[in-house]
Design a protein around this motif. Structure first.
Motif, PDB file in Angstrom:
ATOM      1  N   UNK B 139       0.838  -1.201   0.000  1.00 24.19           N
ATOM      2  CA  UNK B 139       0.000   0.000   0.000  1.00 24.19           C
ATOM      3  C   UNK B 139       0.873   1.252   0.000  1.00 24.19           C
ATOM      4  N   UNK B 140       0.388   2.323  -0.608  1.00 23.34           N
ATOM      5  CA  UNK B 140       1.129   3.581  -0.506  1.00 23.34           C
ATOM      6  C   UNK B 140       0.215   4.740  -0.101  1.00 23.34           C
ATOM      7  N   UNK B 141       0.853   5.862   0.239  1.00 22.71           N
ATOM      8  CA  UNK B 141       0.110   7.011   0.767  1.00 22.71           C
ATOM      9  C   UNK B 141      -0.844   7.624  -0.235  1.00 22.71           C
ATOM     10  N   UNK B 142      -0.603   7.340  -1.531  1.00 21.01           N
ATOM     11  CA  UNK B 142      -1.490   7.885  -2.549  1.00 21.01           C
ATOM     12  C   UNK B 142      -2.791   7.089  -2.614  1.00 21.01           C
ATOM     13  N   UNK B 143      -2.884   6.057  -1.782  1.00 18.02           N
ATOM     14  CA  UNK B 143      -4.100   5.254  -1.782  1.00 18.02           C
ATOM     15  C   UNK B 143      -4.032   4.116  -2.778  1.00 18.02           C
ATOM     16  N   UNK B 144      -2.950   4.038  -3.509  1.00 18.06           N
ATOM     17  CA  UNK B 144      -2.789   2.953  -4.476  1.00 18.06           C
ATOM     18  C   UNK B 144      -1.816   1.907  -3.959  1.00 18.06           C
ATOM     19  N   UNK B 145      -1.174   1.207  -4.876  1.00 15.99           N
ATOM     20  CA  UNK B 145      -0.231   0.166  -4.485  1.00 15.99           C
ATOM     21  C   UNK B 145       1.080   0.370  -5.233  1.00 15.99           C
ATOM     22  N   UNK B 146       2.172   0.052  -4.566  1.00 15.16           N
ATOM     23  CA  UNK B 146       3.480   0.071  -5.199  1.00 15.16           C
ATOM     24  C   UNK B 146       3.907  -1.380  -5.402  1.00 15.16           C
ATOM     25  N   UNK B 147       4.278  -1.706  -6.635  1.00 13.61           N
ATOM     26  CA  UNK B 147       4.745  -3.059  -6.932  1.00 13.61           C
ATOM     27  C   UNK B 147       6.251  -3.105  -6.721  1.00 13.61           C
ATOM     28  N   UNK B 228       6.450   3.606   0.171  1.00 12.95           N
ATOM     29  CA  UNK B 228       5.178   3.899   0.833  1.00 12.95           C
ATOM     30  C   UNK B 228       4.640   5.281   0.498  1.00 12.95           C
ATOM     31  N   UNK B 229       5.499   6.127  -0.014  1.00 12.76           N
ATOM     32  CA  UNK B 229       5.026   7.419  -0.533  1.00 12.76           C
ATOM     33  C   UNK B 229       4.305   7.215  -1.864  1.00 12.76           C
ATOM     34  N   UNK B 230       4.659   6.142  -2.567  1.00  9.12           N
ATOM     35  CA  UNK B 230       4.088   5.930  -3.887  1.00  9.12           C
ATOM     36  C   UNK B 230       4.741   6.816  -4.932  1.00  9.12           C
ATOM     37  N   UNK B 231       6.004   7.119  -4.742  1.00 13.19           N
ATOM     38  CA  UNK B 231       6.729   7.984  -5.687  1.00 13.19           C
ATOM     39  C   UNK B 231       6.720   7.389  -7.096  1.00 13.19           C
TER      40      UNK B 231
END
Lengths: 363, 363
Positions: B139-147, B228-231
């Protein structure tokens, strides 16, 4: 450069720290209030404040003296610039106080790469140690702290480096906590099929041998979550892995606290719930406050240096000062020397390499 | 072994998953309810349930057929045992369904090392890929997911491996999200002085070249907290680092939730605050629910395999099934092939090595 002060007649058991007052994101506006509070907390402590004269002119305290420095290492200065071009930087002058015996430890919130390079250049690496390491403490579920090293100073480590980190970390924890036999875990991954790289396997073997000879209290392999479980007092890993683990952990913690803020500010009802839960949330915040864990030791050098977070506020910087103070008054340097001497047969190889590297740095 | 069922006359566009019903800590008590719910959610999906006949005898559904297997790979079975001694395991039979074209993807909650080894042995590595990778979503802070890949399959990676992971991860994310140009970050450390190991520097160069030739959307270096930031949508790293980052993150999250429980149950007042804050806390819990991110792709094989957490409950296992279903119906395998073909000049070296390794495994 030094301005003599009444401090010089203080009894020998006084511990003196040299403080790079210009370092970090906020410089004297953070470091000076932290120094004032530190002196109030510790009656037997003295400080050498290092910085630009105009920045320190308003500060005076009977257990404090000022040493001026004309330059400041910037947070983004490349190591080369910090080391070779800014020879009168507050960071360097503070570390020189330790070299000259005028202080038992130096503390700086300045740029880590520069701090490590200057500390290594001025103080030199100890016999038996190839590479100094950076060892911060992270909170754990047991309510204590886990010391993790290395956290970024050494990117490609071999098995012997990891053994040395274990020896250094054990000395640090014994000085800070009084536990003379702190347990050491080797950071590894848990899958059955893939029990870590060749380096890790070899390090595991070396650490096991050191454990058998009672130089170390080696627990065995641990995984990333064990850092926060507090499975062992010390976790050793290479600097790349350690840095990623630390930053990833900070990332998760930020994400969770961001989510909490969002959920509690969603509407009037949730805001009310937030107000009612405030004492609990603030107790939680206090327990998770990373400022309490500020102050990472640079280990393996012939003098003590502590690194504060660049973004530290006065409270956080105060914790770094306290940690350096505890390490110095509990003879961390002697503890490191004794442990290295004891583990010498296992660390044998290191000596020659270390000298080569120091020479290279001096060129 | 196969029991024919009405499903076989289903239209061609039906997606069929093969499910290792025996895998994981709980086996059929979790996998079967998850399968039932999955079939109810997806009208065009079909399942091949693989397991011991007695475990599956009570389950029937018009879009489901049962394939029996006489053995089960234990969670602690060494890879060699799983691969060579248990040739009729539910895990292996499920993957064989993919190889034979009877299913478009296999899903198992069984032991990762065994799953990867069997999948690699039966399905083989794709041309242009040296090493398959495991790619979970966080999960990331943008509400999406980081692969993130790799997460433990490959311990010592070189720069070319990291480039291949970037290509594989891009294909996965495009299949799961429809974003045809997901951004890729290379996991590195942030210190000025020490910009990563030689491998990372070389990987950075290769990824930059791939970015310029438009095979990849390369963002640049990222740090642990950026996961986790979803950069970036995708973060590539070697399996050791990835595994440690993941486990450390899980450790922090557990610590924080443990602290929250403690603080809210401290006394009557804090318990009351907990009751009043319950809707907020449960919304928070839902957002952080790792079950929603269950289901990691094994990428780089000539067939699709998804790995569920061993400790998954029916809800979590359902997410893994959904992820496999989405990947299969969006032609992940074709997307991977197309991306590899496109990036072939950069990946050139891989072919020969991969074949050598597969041969070695077959011996």
């Amino acid at each position: 450069m030094a301005t003599p002060s009444p401090f010089e007649s203080a009894p020998l058991s006084t511990v003196t720290l040299a403080v790079d007052c210009m370092g970090g994101d906020f410089g004297p506006s953070v470091t000076l209030p932290a120094c004032e509070a530190f002196l109030a907390r510790h009656e037997r402590a003295a400080l050498v404040l290092v910085g630009k004269p105009e920045a320190l002119s308003n500060f005076s305290h009977p257990r404090c003296r000022v040493v001026t420095a004309s330059e400041v290492v910037g947070m983004d200065d490349p190591v080369e610039v910090a080391l070779r071009r800014k020879k009168d930087s507050s960071m360097r002058v503070a570390i020189a106080q330790v070299k000259d015996g005028a202080a038992q430890a130096a503390v700086s919130a300045g740029n880590t790469g520069a701090l490590m390079a200057i500390a290594r250049y001025l103080l030199k690496t100890m016999d038996g140690i190839d590479r100094p390491a950076i060892a911060p403490q992270l909170p754990n579920m047991k309510g204590g702290a886990t010391t993790v090293l290395d956290l970024g100073a050494n990117v490609d480590c071999d098995a012997e480096d990891l053994l040395q980190f274990a020896v250094l970390g054990s000395a640090l924890v014994s000085a800070l906590t009084g536990n003379e036999s702190p347990s050491v875990g080797l950071l590894n991954i848990g899958e059955e099929a893939i029990k870590g790289s060749e380096t890790i396997k070899k390090a595991s073997q070396l650490l096991r041998e050191a454990g058998q000879s009672q130089d170390l209290n080696f627990y065995g392999n641990v995984e990333g979550n064990d850092i926060f479980k507090g499975t062992t007092e010390i976790v050793v890993c290479d600097g790349f892995v350690g840095n990623v683990a630390l930053k990833a952990s900070e990332g998760v913690a930020s994400m969770i606290s961001g989510y909490m803020r969002q959920e509690f500010s969603r509407n009037l009802l949730t805001k009310l719930a937030g107000i009612l839960a405030y004492p609990v949330l603030s107790a939680l915040k206090k327990r998770l406050d990373h400022r309490r864990y500020n102050g990472a030791a640079l280990l393996g050098l012939r003098g003590l240096v502590f690194k504060s977070h660049g973004s530290a506020d006065a409270l956080a910087f105060g914790y770094a000062l306290d940690r350096a103070y505890d390490a110095a008054r509990n003879n961390l340097l002697e503890r490191v020397r004794a442990r290295i001497a004891h583990a010498a047969p296992l660390l044998g190889r290191a000596d020659a390499d270390a000298q080569t590297e120091v020479t290279a740095l001096q060129d």
